[in-house]
Design a protein around this motif. Sequence first.
Motif, PDB file in Angstrom:
ATOM      1  N   ASP A 107       0.838  -1.207   0.000  1.00 18.31           N
ATOM      2  CA  ASP A 107       0.000   0.000   0.000  1.00 18.31           C
ATOM      3  C   ASP A 107       0.872   1.256   0.000  1.00 18.31           C
ATOM      4  N   ALA A 108       1.922   1.229   0.820  1.00 16.34           N
ATOM      5  CA  ALA A 108       2.817   2.393   0.913  1.00 16.34           C
ATOM      6  C   ALA A 108       3.575   2.611  -0.390  1.00 16.34           C
ATOM      7  N   ILE A 109       4.043   1.524  -1.000  1.00 14.34           N
ATOM      8  CA  ILE A 109       4.734   1.644  -2.289  1.00 14.34           C
ATOM      9  C   ILE A 109       3.790   2.234  -3.332  1.00 14.34           C
ATOM     10  N   GLY A 110       2.535   1.819  -3.282  1.00  8.72           N
ATOM     11  CA  GLY A 110       1.548   2.370  -4.204  1.00  8.72           C
ATOM     12  C   GLY A 110       1.369   3.864  -4.032  1.00  8.72           C
ATOM     13  N   GLN A 111       1.372   4.317  -2.779  1.00  9.37           N
ATOM     14  CA  GLN A 111       1.228   5.751  -2.515  1.00  9.37           C
ATOM     15  C   GLN A 111       2.466   6.519  -2.978  1.00  9.37           C
ATOM     16  N   LEU A 112       3.640   5.915  -2.841  1.00 12.07           N
ATOM     17  CA  LEU A 112       4.885   6.591  -3.210  1.00 12.07           C
ATOM     18  C   LEU A 112       5.118   6.617  -4.718  1.00 12.07           C
ATOM     19  N   THR A 113       4.688   5.566  -5.408  1.00 10.49           N
ATOM     20  CA  THR A 113       4.996   5.438  -6.833  1.00 10.49           C
ATOM     21  C   THR A 113       3.788   5.632  -7.733  1.00 10.49           C
ATOM     22  N   GLY A 114       2.599   5.615  -7.141  1.00 11.48           N
ATOM     23  CA  GLY A 114       1.395   5.768  -7.942  1.00 11.48           C
ATOM     24  C   GLY A 114       0.751   4.465  -8.354  1.00 11.48           C
ATOM     25  N   LYS A 115       1.404   3.331  -8.036  1.00 14.33           N
ATOM     26  CA  LYS A 115       0.838   2.039  -8.418  1.00 14.33           C
ATOM     27  C   LYS A 115       1.343   0.955  -7.495  1.00 14.33           C
ATOM     28  N   LYS A 116       0.437   0.164  -6.943  1.00 10.77           N
ATOM     29  CA  LYS A 116       0.814  -0.972  -6.112  1.00 10.77           C
ATOM     30  C   LYS A 116       1.405  -2.085  -6.976  1.00 10.77           C
ATOM     31  N   LEU A 117       2.182  -2.942  -6.338  1.00  8.16           N
ATOM     32  CA  LEU A 117       2.722  -4.112  -7.010  1.00  8.16           C
ATOM     33  C   LEU A 117       1.657  -5.197  -7.067  1.00  8.16           C
ATOM     34  N   SER A 118       1.769  -6.077  -8.039  1.00  6.96           N
ATOM     35  CA  SER A 118       0.858  -7.225  -8.075  1.00  6.96           C
ATOM     36  C   SER A 118       1.180  -8.145  -6.902  1.00  6.96           C
ATOM     37  N   ASP A 119       0.199  -8.953  -6.520  1.00  9.72           N
ATOM     38  CA  ASP A 119       0.421  -9.891  -5.417  1.00  9.72           C
ATOM     39  C   ASP A 119       1.567 -10.843  -5.735  1.00  9.72           C
ATOM     40  N   ALA A 120       1.678 -11.259  -6.992  1.00 11.88           N
ATOM     41  CA  ALA A 120       2.737 -12.187  -7.392  1.00 11.88           C
ATOM     42  C   ALA A 120       4.112 -11.560  -7.252  1.00 11.88           C
ATOM     43  N   VAL A 121       4.244 -10.298  -7.673  1.00 13.07           N
ATOM     44  CA  VAL A 121       5.526  -9.603  -7.559  1.00 13.07           C
ATOM     45  C   VAL A 121       5.885  -9.390  -6.089  1.00 13.07           C
ATOM     46  N   MET A 122       4.916  -9.000  -5.293  1.00 10.13           N
ATOM     47  CA  MET A 122       5.171  -8.763  -3.877  1.00 10.13           C
ATOM     48  C   MET A 122       5.636 -10.041  -3.183  1.00 10.13           C
ATOM     49  N   ALA A 123       4.955 -11.146  -3.454  1.00 14.18           N
ATOM     50  CA  ALA A 123       5.320 -12.418  -2.832  1.00 14.18           C
ATOM     51  C   ALA A 123       6.712 -12.873  -3.269  1.00 14.18           C
ATOM     52  N   ALA A 124       7.013 -12.743  -4.560  1.00  9.65           N
ATOM     53  CA  ALA A 124       8.325 -13.145  -5.063  1.00  9.65           C
ATOM     54  C   ALA A 124       9.429 -12.273  -4.486  1.00  9.65           C
ATOM     55  N   SER A 125       9.160 -10.974  -4.373  1.00 14.65           N
ATOM     56  CA  SER A 125      10.160 -10.050  -3.836  1.00 14.65           C
ATOM     57  C   SER A 125      10.490 -10.386  -2.386  1.00 14.65           C
ATOM     58  N   PHE A 126       9.459 -10.610  -1.595  1.00 15.82           N
ATOM     59  CA  PHE A 126       9.678 -10.899  -0.181  1.00 15.82           C
ATOM     60  C   PHE A 126      10.389 -12.235   0.025  1.00 15.82           C
ATOM     61  N   LYS A 127      10.163 -13.163  -0.867  1.00 14.59           N
ATOM     62  CA  LYS A 127      10.826 -14.458  -0.782  1.00 14.59           C
ATOM     63  C   LYS A 127      12.334 -14.310  -0.942  1.00 14.59           C
ATOM     64  N   ASN A 128      12.758 -13.252  -1.630  1.00 18.82           N
ATOM     65  CA  ASN A 128      14.177 -13.072  -1.950  1.00 18.82           C
ATOM     66  C   ASN A 128      14.933 -12.196  -0.962  1.00 18.82           C
ATOM     67  N   ILE A 129      14.257 -11.642   0.051  1.00 15.86           N
ATOM     68  CA  ILE A 129      14.938 -10.754   0.997  1.00 15.86           C
ATOM     69  C   ILE A 129      14.885 -11.310   2.414  1.00 15.86           C
ATOM     70  N   GLN A 130      15.745 -10.766   3.267  1.00 14.71           N
ATOM     71  CA  GLN A 130      15.700 -11.055   4.694  1.00 14.71           C
ATOM     72  C   GLN A 130      15.844  -9.733   5.438  1.00 14.71           C
ATOM     73  N   VAL A 131      14.816  -9.355   6.169  1.00 18.26           N
ATOM     74  CA  VAL A 131      14.860  -8.119   6.947  1.00 18.26           C
ATOM     75  C   VAL A 131      15.676  -8.375   8.207  1.00 18.26           C
ATOM     76  N   THR A 132      16.719  -7.572   8.428  1.00 18.57           N
ATOM     77  CA  THR A 132      17.609  -7.752   9.574  1.00 18.57           C
ATOM     78  C   THR A 132      18.299  -6.436   9.896  1.00 18.57           C
ATOM     79  N   VAL A 133      18.553  -6.177  11.168  1.00 15.69           N
ATOM     80  CA  VAL A 133      19.284  -4.963  11.542  1.00 15.69           C
ATOM     81  C   VAL A 133      20.788  -5.199  11.614  1.00 15.69           C
ATOM     82  N   ASP A 134      21.219  -6.425  11.394  1.00 14.42           N
ATOM     83  CA  ASP A 134      22.646  -6.744  11.370  1.00 14.42           C
ATOM     84  C   ASP A 134      23.220  -6.306  10.024  1.00 14.42           C
ATOM     85  N   PRO A 135      24.191  -5.390   9.993  1.00 17.50           N
ATOM     86  CA  PRO A 135      24.732  -4.917   8.713  1.00 17.50           C
ATOM     87  C   PRO A 135      25.691  -5.884   8.038  1.00 17.50           C
TER      88      PRO A 135
END
Length: 378
Positions: free
Chosen positions: A297-325
């Motif tokens: 939702d936030a990305i949609g507000q910033l860019t003017g268009k939300k990502l598709s559910d498929a793109v969002m799911a694939a993107s999240f599968k490829n990242i790991q959120v961590t505060v360790d640099p």
Amino acid sequence: MLAAPSRRPSRHRRSTNRLAAVATAAAAAVLLAGCGSGSSSAGSSSAAPAASGAAGGTAAATLRLGYFANVTHAAAVLGVADGGFQKALGSTKLETQVFNAGPAAIEALNAGAIDAAFLGPSPAINAYAKSKGESLRIVAGATDNGASLVVKPSITSAGQLKGTTIATPQLGGTQDVALRTYLAQNGLKTQTTGGSDVDVVNQDNSQTLDLFRSGQVDGGWLPEPWASRLVIDAGAKVLVDEATLWPQKRFPTTIVVVAKGYLDAHPDTVQALLTGEVAEAGVIAQDPTAAQAKINDAIGQLTGKKLSDAVMAASFKNIQVTVDPMASTYQASGEHAVTAGLLKTAPDIQGIFDLRLLNKVLAAAGKPAVSAASLGQE
């Protein structure tokens, strides 16, 4: 965003023009600069922070924060959108600016236009080295992994990249360094290494998607969600998942940097920001599905268009959120800039980390400390 040209110009003319542009940029310390695409997303970016107070510092009147509208900036996108960062900052007003790539954010940081930023390691390393440690400190990590070389399906090997045009978000950015390093390691020259077996172009990620669809670029080394967008929305394929090039298949994609002067003057404010980041990372870990929806939702507000559910799911599968640099990877990152032809010698990054405030926040939350790998304070 620049409009896509109606037809693809000859490779010779494009390469000649870009060679001249790269030479000019290098002479002007390109790794610290960038025309970028910053845009205000909350408040004005011109307000100055409160003056420094006693030895321990004072809370700042404002914190001007840069970040990208990317999935690899998940904690920042969510923390700004749901008010978590502002809540953690208390009376300090949060002002934000959105960038396309790290070099432009570094330029804003060095110019005093922002105080802190979420960005990739390569621009931070080069800014620190070129300023002899006076520019910034890395105070936390944010995201690991989530960058890939995606290309048209007919390209199945590194050797087939010869004669192609490949995009990255900005010259000297983390994905740009990764691409140029990979090409050099596979015997392919670019504008920065004395030739142009591969024509590397630097542009907004949205422009890369449009030009790939029209056949004017052959691929890109891109962060999420743009790598997944080219695959799902435009028919590209993953040639290289950058994680496969690193030990343990992990590498830092996004970190948090703070201007040294701001950190010295307002450590309490920086600690509050990190408190907010740790909290947002916890929110994402606790309920990834709900967090993905809010981030989209936030990305949609910033860019003017939300990502598709498929793109969002694939993107999240490829990242790991961590505060360790992942500080132990930074010497290699500096060496990659040399291999890529962007630096002549490996940068001196001793002292680049100041993880003391992060480790205070982690201790208060009952979480383990993170290491600076002998490259700073922890």
